[in-house]
Design a protein around this motif. Structure first.
Motif, PDB file in Angstrom:
ATOM      1  N   TYR A  92      43.052  33.793  39.469  1.00 20.11           N
ATOM      2  CA  TYR A  92      41.646  33.632  39.845  1.00 20.11           C
ATOM      3  C   TYR A  92      40.857  34.834  39.322  1.00 20.11           C
ATOM      4  O   TYR A  92      40.607  35.805  40.045  1.00 20.11           O
ATOM      5  N   PRO A  93      40.474  34.796  38.039  1.00 18.77           N
ATOM      6  CA  PRO A  93      39.664  35.893  37.485  1.00 18.77           C
ATOM      7  C   PRO A  93      38.271  35.871  38.107  1.00 18.77           C
ATOM      8  O   PRO A  93      37.478  34.962  37.854  1.00 18.77           O
ATOM      9  N   ARG A  94      37.971  36.878  38.917  1.00 15.01           N
ATOM     10  CA  ARG A  94      36.745  36.866  39.717  1.00 15.01           C
ATOM     11  C   ARG A  94      35.476  36.814  38.873  1.00 15.01           C
ATOM     12  O   ARG A  94      34.466  36.245  39.295  1.00 15.01           O
ATOM     13  N   ALA A  95      35.519  37.407  37.686  1.00 13.48           N
ATOM     14  CA  ALA A  95      34.332  37.447  36.833  1.00 13.48           C
ATOM     15  C   ALA A  95      34.111  36.137  36.086  1.00 13.48           C
ATOM     16  O   ALA A  95      33.122  35.988  35.367  1.00 13.48           O
ATOM     17  N   GLY A  96      35.024  35.197  36.253  1.00 13.77           N
ATOM     18  CA  GLY A  96      34.832  33.875  35.659  1.00 13.77           C
ATOM     19  C   GLY A  96      35.581  33.661  34.358  1.00 13.77           C
ATOM     20  O   GLY A  96      36.228  34.563  33.812  1.00 13.77           O
TER      21      GLY A  96
ATOM     22  N   GLY B 185      36.425  33.275  30.574  1.00 12.78           N
ATOM     23  CA  GLY B 185      35.958  33.985  29.390  1.00 12.78           C
ATOM     24  C   GLY B 185      35.754  35.470  29.596  1.00 12.78           C
ATOM     25  O   GLY B 185      35.481  36.204  28.638  1.00 12.78           O
ATOM     26  N   SER B 186      35.871  35.940  30.839  1.00 12.02           N
ATOM     27  CA  SER B 186      35.683  37.370  31.133  1.00 12.02           C
ATOM     28  C   SER B 186      36.896  38.173  30.678  1.00 12.02           C
ATOM     29  O   SER B 186      37.932  37.619  30.307  1.00 12.02           O
ATOM     30  N   ASP B 187      36.776  39.504  30.731  1.00 11.82           N
ATOM     31  CA  ASP B 187      37.911  40.362  30.386  1.00 11.82           C
ATOM     32  C   ASP B 187      39.091  40.097  31.320  1.00 11.82           C
ATOM     33  O   ASP B 187      40.242  40.070  30.893  1.00 11.82           O
ATOM     34  N   GLY B 188      38.780  39.916  32.610  1.00 10.74           N
ATOM     35  CA  GLY B 188      39.838  39.617  33.570  1.00 10.74           C
ATOM     36  C   GLY B 188      40.542  38.312  33.252  1.00 10.74           C
ATOM     37  O   GLY B 188      41.773  38.199  33.379  1.00 10.74           O
ATOM     38  N   TYR B 189      39.771  37.326  32.832  1.00  9.47           N
ATOM     39  CA  TYR B 189      40.349  36.041  32.434  1.00  9.47           C
ATOM     40  C   TYR B 189      41.301  36.230  31.248  1.00  9.47           C
ATOM     41  O   TYR B 189      42.427  35.711  31.239  1.00  9.47           O
ATOM     42  N   LYS B 190      40.867  37.004  30.251  1.00  6.53           N
ATOM     43  CA  LYS B 190      41.696  37.217  29.065  1.00  6.53           C
ATOM     44  C   LYS B 190      42.986  37.960  29.417  1.00  6.53           C
ATOM     45  O   LYS B 190      44.059  37.670  28.869  1.00  6.53           O
ATOM     46  N   LYS B 191      42.883  38.922  30.333  1.00  6.72           N
ATOM     47  CA  LYS B 191      44.091  39.638  30.782  1.00  6.72           C
ATOM     48  C   LYS B 191      45.078  38.677  31.429  1.00  6.72           C
ATOM     49  O   LYS B 191      46.287  38.738  31.176  1.00  6.72           O
ATOM     50  N   MET B 192      44.558  37.784  32.248  1.00  3.64           N
ATOM     51  CA  MET B 192      45.446  36.887  32.974  1.00  3.64           C
ATOM     52  C   MET B 192      46.063  35.844  32.049  1.00  3.64           C
ATOM     53  O   MET B 192      47.222  35.458  32.209  1.00  3.64           O
ATOM     54  N   VAL B 193      45.310  35.402  31.059  1.00  5.38           N
ATOM     55  CA  VAL B 193      45.881  34.517  30.039  1.00  5.38           C
ATOM     56  C   VAL B 193      47.011  35.237  29.312  1.00  5.38           C
ATOM     57  O   VAL B 193      48.088  34.672  29.085  1.00  5.38           O
ATOM     58  N   SER B 194      46.777  36.494  28.968  1.00  2.00           N
ATOM     59  CA  SER B 194      47.810  37.271  28.265  1.00  2.00           C
ATOM     60  C   SER B 194      49.071  37.432  29.109  1.00  2.00           C
ATOM     61  O   SER B 194      50.192  37.396  28.592  1.00  2.00           O
ATOM     62  N   ILE B 195      48.890  37.604  30.416  1.00  2.00           N
ATOM     63  CA  ILE B 195      50.053  37.727  31.310  1.00  2.00           C
ATOM     64  C   ILE B 195      50.807  36.414  31.385  1.00  2.00           C
ATOM     65  O   ILE B 195      52.035  36.368  31.241  1.00  2.00           O
ATOM     66  N   TRP B 196      50.084  35.321  31.627  1.00  2.00           N
ATOM     67  CA  TRP B 196      50.740  34.010  31.758  1.00  2.00           C
ATOM     68  C   TRP B 196      51.419  33.595  30.442  1.00  2.00           C
ATOM     69  O   TRP B 196      52.385  32.856  30.466  1.00  2.00           O
ATOM     70  N   CYS B 197      50.908  34.089  29.324  1.00  2.00           N
ATOM     71  CA  CYS B 197      51.469  33.724  28.019  1.00  2.00           C
ATOM     72  C   CYS B 197      52.494  34.742  27.506  1.00  2.00           C
ATOM     73  O   CYS B 197      53.001  34.597  26.394  1.00  2.00           O
TER      74      CYS B 197
ATOM     75  N   ARG C  98      36.590  32.339  47.269  1.00  2.00           N
ATOM     76  CA  ARG C  98      35.395  33.048  46.817  1.00  2.00           C
ATOM     77  C   ARG C  98      35.693  34.493  46.444  1.00  2.00           C
ATOM     78  O   ARG C  98      34.798  35.223  46.018  1.00  2.00           O
ATOM     79  N   GLY C  99      36.918  34.929  46.621  1.00  2.00           N
ATOM     80  CA  GLY C  99      37.305  36.294  46.279  1.00  2.00           C
ATOM     81  C   GLY C  99      38.814  36.405  46.265  1.00  2.00           C
ATOM     82  O   GLY C  99      39.522  35.428  46.512  1.00  2.00           O
ATOM     83  N   THR C 100      39.293  37.590  45.941  1.00  2.00           N
ATOM     84  CA  THR C 100      40.736  37.790  45.855  1.00  2.00           C
ATOM     85  C   THR C 100      41.156  39.011  46.673  1.00  2.00           C
ATOM     86  O   THR C 100      40.371  39.942  46.828  1.00  2.00           O
ATOM     87  N   PRO C 101      42.395  39.008  47.193  1.00  4.75           N
ATOM     88  CA  PRO C 101      43.297  37.863  47.168  1.00  4.75           C
ATOM     89  C   PRO C 101      42.862  36.807  48.178  1.00  4.75           C
ATOM     90  O   PRO C 101      42.280  37.132  49.210  1.00  4.75           O
ATOM     91  N   SER C 102      43.114  35.555  47.865  1.00  7.30           N
ATOM     92  CA  SER C 102      42.970  34.466  48.823  1.00  7.30           C
ATOM     93  C   SER C 102      44.353  33.856  48.995  1.00  7.30           C
ATOM     94  O   SER C 102      44.987  33.466  48.011  1.00  7.30           O
ATOM     95  N   ILE C 103      44.802  33.807  50.245  1.00  6.91           N
ATOM     96  CA  ILE C 103      46.187  33.448  50.538  1.00  6.91           C
ATOM     97  C   ILE C 103      46.226  32.095  51.235  1.00  6.91           C
ATOM     98  O   ILE C 103      45.573  31.897  52.269  1.00  6.91           O
ATOM     99  N   VAL C 104      46.977  31.168  50.668  1.00  2.40           N
ATOM    100  CA  VAL C 104      47.137  29.845  51.271  1.00  2.40           C
ATOM    101  C   VAL C 104      48.526  29.771  51.891  1.00  2.40           C
ATOM    102  O   VAL C 104      49.529  29.957  51.202  1.00  2.40           O
ATOM    103  N   LEU C 105      48.560  29.522  53.199  1.00  3.24           N
ATOM    104  CA  LEU C 105      49.834  29.410  53.894  1.00  3.24           C
ATOM    105  C   LEU C 105      50.426  28.016  53.691  1.00  3.24           C
ATOM    106  O   LEU C 105      49.754  27.100  53.204  1.00  3.24           O
ATOM    107  N   GLN C 106      51.670  27.849  54.108  1.00  5.05           N
ATOM    108  CA  GLN C 106      52.365  26.594  53.856  1.00  5.05           C
ATOM    109  C   GLN C 106      51.782  25.439  54.664  1.00  5.05           C
ATOM    110  O   GLN C 106      51.990  24.282  54.331  1.00  5.05           O
ATOM    111  N   ASP C 107      50.988  25.738  55.716  1.00  6.25           N
ATOM    112  CA  ASP C 107      50.347  24.671  56.483  1.00  6.25           C
ATOM    113  C   ASP C 107      48.939  24.367  55.969  1.00  6.25           C
ATOM    114  O   ASP C 107      48.220  23.560  56.552  1.00  6.25           O
ATOM    115  N   GLY C 108      48.540  25.008  54.872  1.00  8.69           N
ATOM    116  CA  GLY C 108      47.232  24.760  54.285  1.00  8.69           C
ATOM    117  C   GLY C 108      46.145  25.716  54.724  1.00  8.69           C
ATOM    118  O   GLY C 108      45.033  25.665  54.213  1.00  8.69           O
ATOM    119  N   GLN C 109      46.433  26.610  55.670  1.00  9.69           N
ATOM    120  CA  GLN C 109      45.426  27.580  56.120  1.00  9.69           C
ATOM    121  C   GLN C 109      45.080  28.543  54.998  1.00  9.69           C
ATOM    122  O   GLN C 109      45.952  29.075  54.318  1.00  9.69           O
TER     123      GLN C 109
END
Length: 239
Positions: free
Chosen positions: A154-158, A160-172, A211-222
């Motif tokens: 979840y790149p907060r800046a959206g 195409g942002s620098d954060g997005y590019k970093k995360m693409v590089s990590i996943w790849c 709407r921000g990070t980290p956002s944590i989803v539990l196994q019951d959906g909370q």
């Protein structure tokens, strides 16, 4: 004197009911879409779906909240939909969030699996987020408690942002787990590109209320918006 419809007329009425119902549903969807587009032109609509139990339409907005809208398009509310079942109350919105996340293949996530897994959490993360880095430092402790940590991007800046590019590089990268840890430690990530889920993760996060990070989803959906220490997370999970 009683009067009866001719047999063929009764059949004709019955046969047209599904068509009539679908036409009404379509009309409601169209009215809802038009109303929201006029009232909230700053958002684009990603999906409009009838919630059959409540009769409301759930409207998913790109980079916006989920709306629950009356069929005439004149009223809407935000938040979760709850289903009252006698003495029980079920959060149907949480169920939908969980279903969307659980449908994702683990191969698209970066997973730190607990050796003796009791449960798991799914975390929408950004590598440049200070609280995400704090949470990541606690992953070994969470794993020891039996909690598997599954990361979505979840790149907060959206997009195409620098954060997005970093995360693409990590996943790849050749080792996403190692490079995610290095990036959260402040190291530069070599640029990589490939077919990746980063944009889909980001859009999914927006659609379920991240709407921000980290956002944590539990196994019951909370959905927990923000950082929690490992011990507090374990209590939320009933461990």
């Amino acid at each position: 004197m009683k009067r009866f419809l001719p047999l063929f007329s009764r059949y004709a009425i019955i046969s047209t009911l599904p068509v009539l119902f679908s036409s009404l549903a379509f009309a409601g969807k169209a009215e809802v879409e038009t109303a929201i587009q006029q009232a909230l032109p700053q958002y684009s609509i990603e999906n409009v779906q009838l919630h059959s139990g409540s009769g409301l339409y759930t409207v998913t907005l790109k980079d916006g909240p989920a709306l629950h809208v009356t069929a005439d398009g004149k009223y809407f509310t935000t938040g979760d939909i709850y289903h009252i079942k006698g003495a029980a109350v079920e959060n149907e919105t949480q169920k939908a969030k969980l279903a969307a996340i659980e449908a994702l293949p683990a191969s698209d996530m970066i997973v730190f699996k607990a050796p003796n897994e009791k449960t798991h959490i799914t975390v929408f993360t950004d590598v440049d987020c200070a609280y995400c880095r704090m949470l990541h430092k606690e992953v070994p402790k969470l794993n020891e408690m039996g909690i598997t940590v599954r990361y979505l991007a979840y790149p907060r800046a959206g997009l195409g942002s620098d954060g997005y590019k970093k995360m693409v590089s990590i996943w790849c990268s050749d080792d996403p787990k190692a490079w995610l840890t290095k990036a959260k430690g402040g190291e530069n990530v070599p640029e990589n590109t490939c077919v990746n889920p980063v944009a889909d993760d980001y859009n999914l996060g927006n659609s379920i209320g991240v709407r921000g990070t980290p956002s944590i989803v539990l196994q019951d959906g909370q959905l927990i918006p923000g950082y929690l220490p490992a011990d507090s997370l374990a209590k939320e999970l009933g461990l």
